[in-house]
Scaffold this motif. Structure first.
Motif, PDB file in Angstrom:
ATOM      1  N   THR A  80       0.861  -1.139  -0.105  1.00  0.00           N
ATOM      2  CA  THR A  80       0.064   0.035   0.019  1.00  0.00           C
ATOM      3  C   THR A  80       0.761   1.206  -0.216  1.00  0.00           C
ATOM      4  O   THR A  80       2.152   1.179   0.665  1.00  0.00           O
TER       5      THR A  80
ATOM      6  N   ILE B  53      -7.133  -4.381  -0.198  1.00  0.00           N
ATOM      7  CA  ILE B  53      -7.655  -5.077   1.186  1.00  0.00           C
ATOM      8  C   ILE B  53      -9.265  -5.396   1.109  1.00  0.00           C
ATOM      9  O   ILE B  53      -9.539  -6.219   1.953  1.00  0.00           O
TER      10      ILE B  53
ATOM     11  N   VAL C  26     -17.309   2.040   1.325  1.00  0.00           N
ATOM     12  CA  VAL C  26     -15.932   2.190   1.889  1.00  0.00           C
ATOM     13  C   VAL C  26     -14.982   2.511   0.875  1.00  0.00           C
ATOM     14  O   VAL C  26     -15.080   2.795  -0.323  1.00  0.00           O
TER      15      VAL C  26
ATOM     16  N   TRP D  91     -12.055   2.023   7.678  1.00  0.00           N
ATOM     17  CA  TRP D  91     -11.174   1.093   7.819  1.00  0.00           C
ATOM     18  C   TRP D  91      -9.937   1.500   6.928  1.00  0.00           C
ATOM     19  O   TRP D  91      -9.820   2.201   6.208  1.00  0.00           O
ATOM     20  N   GLN D  92      -8.603   0.684   7.168  1.00  0.00           N
ATOM     21  CA  GLN D  92      -7.495   0.947   6.313  1.00  0.00           C
ATOM     22  C   GLN D  92      -6.632  -0.493   5.881  1.00  0.00           C
ATOM     23  O   GLN D  92      -6.936  -1.597   6.702  1.00  0.00           O
TER      24      GLN D  92
ATOM     25  N   GLU E 125      -3.926  -1.575   6.905  1.00  0.00           N
ATOM     26  CA  GLU E 125      -3.195  -1.702   7.985  1.00  0.00           C
ATOM     27  C   GLU E 125      -3.990  -2.210   9.190  1.00  0.00           C
ATOM     28  O   GLU E 125      -3.582  -2.912  10.144  1.00  0.00           O
TER      29      GLU E 125
ATOM     30  N   THR F 118      -3.421   6.786  12.210  1.00  0.00           N
ATOM     31  CA  THR F 118      -4.157   6.455  11.018  1.00  0.00           C
ATOM     32  C   THR F 118      -3.972   7.319  10.096  1.00  0.00           C
ATOM     33  O   THR F 118      -3.841   6.748   8.913  1.00  0.00           O
TER      34      THR F 118
ATOM     35  N   ASP G 105      -5.542   9.727   9.281  1.00  0.00           N
ATOM     36  CA  ASP G 105      -6.815  10.420   8.833  1.00  0.00           C
ATOM     37  C   ASP G 105      -7.106  11.508   9.942  1.00  0.00           C
ATOM     38  O   ASP G 105      -6.884  11.402  11.260  1.00  0.00           O
TER      39      ASP G 105
ATOM     40  N   ILE H 131     -14.868  11.042   9.374  1.00  0.00           N
ATOM     41  CA  ILE H 131     -13.645  11.177   8.658  1.00  0.00           C
ATOM     42  C   ILE H 131     -13.300  11.974   7.846  1.00  0.00           C
ATOM     43  O   ILE H 131     -14.340  12.245   6.884  1.00  0.00           O
TER      44      ILE H 131
ATOM     45  N   GLY I 259     -10.812   5.962  -4.027  1.00  0.00           N
ATOM     46  CA  GLY I 259     -10.743   4.994  -3.094  1.00  0.00           C
ATOM     47  C   GLY I 259      -9.314   4.237  -2.978  1.00  0.00           C
ATOM     48  O   GLY I 259      -9.055   3.471  -2.433  1.00  0.00           O
TER      49      GLY I 259
HETATM   50  C1  7RM Z   1     -10.380  -0.153   3.416  1.00  0.00           C
HETATM   51  C2  7RM Z   1      -9.428   0.973   2.674  1.00  0.00           C
HETATM   52  C3  7RM Z   1      -7.387   3.801   3.823  1.00  0.00           C
HETATM   53  C4  7RM Z   1      -7.935   5.111   3.815  1.00  0.00           C
HETATM   54  C5  7RM Z   1      -8.256   5.707   5.079  1.00  0.00           C
HETATM   55  C6  7RM Z   1      -9.183   6.862   4.686  1.00  0.00           C
HETATM   56  C7  7RM Z   1      -9.861   6.291   3.466  1.00  0.00           C
HETATM   57  C8  7RM Z   1     -11.192   4.444   4.036  1.00  0.00           C
HETATM   58  C9  7RM Z   1     -13.411   5.386   4.291  1.00  0.00           C
HETATM   59  C10 7RM Z   1     -12.166   6.412   4.365  1.00  0.00           C
HETATM   60  C11 7RM Z   1     -13.807   8.180   5.071  1.00  0.00           C
HETATM   61  C12 7RM Z   1     -14.610   5.705   4.925  1.00  0.00           C
HETATM   62  N1  7RM Z   1      -8.053   0.810   2.837  1.00  0.00           N
HETATM   63  N2  7RM Z   1     -11.173   5.639   3.740  1.00  0.00           N
HETATM   64  N3  7RM Z   1     -12.832   4.101   4.258  1.00  0.00           N
HETATM   65  N4  7RM Z   1     -12.533   7.752   4.543  1.00  0.00           N
HETATM   66  N5  7RM Z   1     -14.771   7.053   4.950  1.00  0.00           N
HETATM   67  N6  7RM Z   1     -15.673   5.111   5.130  1.00  0.00           N
HETATM   68  O1  7RM Z   1     -10.080   1.756   2.089  1.00  0.00           O
HETATM   69  O2  7RM Z   1      -5.761   1.247   2.849  1.00  0.00           O
HETATM   70  O3  7RM Z   1      -6.937   1.423   0.618  1.00  0.00           O
HETATM   71  O4  7RM Z   1      -7.471   3.154   2.485  1.00  0.00           O
HETATM   72  O5  7RM Z   1      -9.096   5.360   3.028  1.00  0.00           O
HETATM   73  O6  7RM Z   1      -8.385   7.713   4.419  1.00  0.00           O
HETATM   74  O7  7RM Z   1      -7.132   6.234   5.663  1.00  0.00           O
HETATM   75  S1  7RM Z   1      -6.967   1.802   2.138  1.00  0.00           S
END
Ligand code: 7RM
Length: 634
Positions: A248, A294, A370, A398-399, A401, A483, A485, A497, A509
């Protein structure tokens, strides 16, 4: 079965319990699984170096918990339903028994070809059942899979192979995506010119695209299966043995290999899948992600299969043969839970309601999102026109990680709120800190989102470089997982978020490090220097805006921009191509030579004043010049 949460009071109770006594909470869930040997302690951890171990000394195989655990009750239940790219091609359903046999058989193919426990196997494949079978077969024998999204370039693939010193590549002749066919094997051949560890390549015939088969190295999937037994005894894995590596992007140039281990990841993806989506036994669940991300790992393959669910896998794209395809598939299979990305929702929304209206969509019970923040407007469209106002939306944050969902509503159980991921799942302890690491307590606060206690699905290390794991996630705020974020906790305690606070752009995404894109742009011989930032994009969420200083002596601007895009596409993949490129005479830099991205971000966002303190700039005039010329960005 571990308890599924059924009521809001139940959620509150389980959450409290999970915080007051995490060991008892996770023990109760883990006890419902098949362990070859019990764990000696539930969790041992510190976030300083960091070191996290779950179900310490426990022995298991994740595939035994998908197959052997369910065979007496679910052997004829569909495990995977596969819908091909072309709606005229026949779909495929694999029952639990069939998927089990195919997994065992392919596990035996891997063994026959010299793969042993701990070896790394790259999966660079289209969205076909064999991709999931390949992952499960690796898990069966204890080989570590690393799925690489089939849209990545040869260069990206080769970097990943080299980083994890993979022994084998599993791939296909080609990949159908909408009206196009991509020559996947050709990309592998190109990648393998710059690697030295790959001994064998197994090629699935999918598109009948002509390929070169290198003697002694390349083998056909169907030929390898001939005469191979469908029985295989699962390898015994330690709970903390690596299950997979997934690369990633981060804020530095080179993608990192996120490592997940067997025991914790199993428990966490299972528990979150079950509770967030409120899956019931006869439901058909569909997540539209690619297994290269992921989301595909945790919520197409492992989470649903560990629950004994029916998971739908779709090979194609949302707009082929027309933008009603998703909804046609929902009706065709009577999908009950549908999980997709905001970028897909916005892209389909842009076609209006005509592609939606022909479909009933009355099987849907739960909608999910997501990958990026969902804007209120898209949330309402999804809620009203897809869910017909009947289906709760689980906005799952989620992420890569985190392995699984950390903050999300539980469908129909806990409240939803447009654009909010809402509340932490049981076992998750979020904490908001300011830039100095001071905790912001109570409600109506905004800051950096951290987690202060481990959960079973947390990243264990970054492959081959543990310090990178520490530097990336545990160094910013002492004793916390950071995170990357930003987040707001509103007056009701709900989490929203706000997006990345680091140099990561989220395009449709998909995470892109600005440094990674800059490095690729800088490979073009006429580029002297570049700076990349994100800007709001109506469909992708964020677009990539590149400012580049170039030698323009022998190129037209349009030609150069095209060439830069091709360069980025070759080095990373088409997803990293800048949406806008602006050729600039200079970049705003501090006296110490650091690019002031804050200013570029504002310019890319259409703000042309209020830059704050720019007195530290080496050459403040350059900002004026960039603004004067913003309309040339294209
Ligand atoms: C599952 C995935 C992670 C990053 C994370 C955020 C953003 C993911 C949301 C979101 C707002 C959500 N894994 N992110 N889900 N932001 N609302 N529901 O995406 O590693 O590819 O990305 O994505 O910034 O840090 S990831």
């Amino acid at each position: 079965m571990a308890r599924k949460i059924h009521t809001l009071a139940g959620y509150i109770h389980e959450y409290q319990r999970s915080i007051l006594d995490p060991d008892a909470f996770w023990t109760q869930i883990a006890e419902t699984f098949h362990w070859q040997k019990n764990w000696s302690s539930v969790v041992e951890w510190e976030f300083e170096t960091p070191s996290v171990k779950w179900f310490v000394n426990g022995k298991l195989n994740i595939t035994e918990n998908i197959f052997e655990r369910y065979l007496h009750t679910k052997k004829n239940k569909p495990a995977i339903i596969w819908e091909p790219n072309d709606p005229k091609e026949a779909s495929i359903t694999l029952t639990y028994l069939e998927l089990y046999e195919k997994t065992c058989q392919f596990a035996n193919v891997l063994i026959k070809n010299g793969v042993v426990k701990g070896d790394r196997v790259i999966i660079y494949m289209p969205m076909v059942p064999e991709a999931a079978i390949a992952m499960l077969a690796c898990a069966r024998i204890g080989a570590i899979h690393s799925v690489v999204f089939a849209g990545f370039s040869a260069n990206s693939l080769s970097d990943r192979i080299n980083d994890c010193k993979a022994k084998m590549v599993l791939t296909s002749d080609g990949n159908f995506r909408g009206a196009k066919t991509f020559p996947v094997k050709e990309v592998v051949d190109e990648a393998l010119k710059t690697t030295s560890t790959i001994e064998k390549v197994i090629v699935l015939e999918r598109t009948k695209t002509p390929v070169n088969m290198q003697k002694g190295r390349d083998f056909w999937w169907h030929e390898e299966l001939e005469g191979v037994s469908k029985e295989n005894i699962a390898e015994t894995m330690d709970s903390e043995d690596t299950l997979f590596i997934l690369y990633t992007s981060g804020s530095t140039g080179k993608p990192k290999g996120v490592v997940h281990s067997c025991g914790g990841y199993m428990i966490y993806t299972y528990y979150t899948f079950k509770n967030v989506f409120q899956y019931s036994d006869d439901d058909v669940y569909w997540c539209t992600a690619d297994i290269g991300w992921i989301t595909g790992h945790s919520y197409i393959v492992y989470g649903p299969l560990l629950e004994g669910a029916t998971t739908l896998m779709f090979e194609g794209v949302p707009t082929y043969p027309n933008p009603g395809r998703f909804w046609a598939i929902v009706d065709k299979y009577k999908v009950n839970q549908f999980y997709t990305a905001p970028t897909a929702i916005r892209a389909l929304e842009a076609y209006g309601l005509d592609p939606v209206l022909p479909y009933k969509l009355d099987s849907l019970k739960v909608l999910g999102t997501v990958g990026e923040p969902i804007n209120e407007e898209a949330w309402h469209w999804y809620h009203d026109h897809i869910g017909k106002g009947r289906c709760p939306i689980v906005d799952t944050w989620w992420q890569t990680e985190t392995g699984g969902i950390l903050i999300s509503p539980l469908a129909g159980i806990t409240p939803t709120k447009p654009a909010y991921a809402t509340l932490p799942l049981p076992g998750i302890q979020p904490i908001i800190v300011d830039n100095d690491g001071k905790e912001l307590k109570g409600n109506s606060v905004e800051g950096n989102l951290c987690i202060k206690y481990p959960w079973p699905g947390i990243i264990r290390t970054t492959w081959g470089d543990h310090d990178r794991c520490y530097q990336s996630y545990f160094s910013q705020f002492k004793g916390l997982y950071f995170t990357g974020d930003g987040v707001k906790r509103d007056e009701d305690g709900y989490y929203r978020i706000l997006g990345r606070v680091d140099d990561v752009i989220n395009v449709s995404g998909h995470r892109m490090g600005t440094a990674e894109v800059e490095n690729a742009i800088n490979e073009h011989p006429k580029v002297i220097e570049s700076a990349v930032v994100g800007y709001p994009h109506p469909i992708k969420g964020q677009g990539i805006y590149a400012f580049a200083i170039c030698d323009m002596s022998d190129r037209s601007e349009d030609n150069l921009k095209n060439e830069i895009r091709v360069t980025v596409s070759n080095i990373i993949g088409p997803i990293a191509k800048p949406d806008k490129i602006q050729i600039v005479p200079g970049l705003p830099k501090t006296r110490s030579g650091k690019i002031m991205r804050r200013i570029l971000r504002k310019i890319a966002n259409g703000e042309h004043d209020n830059f704050g303190d720019i007195s530290t700039l080496l050459d403040p005039d350059v900002v004026e010049k960039i603004i004067e010329d913003v309309d040339s960005a294209s």
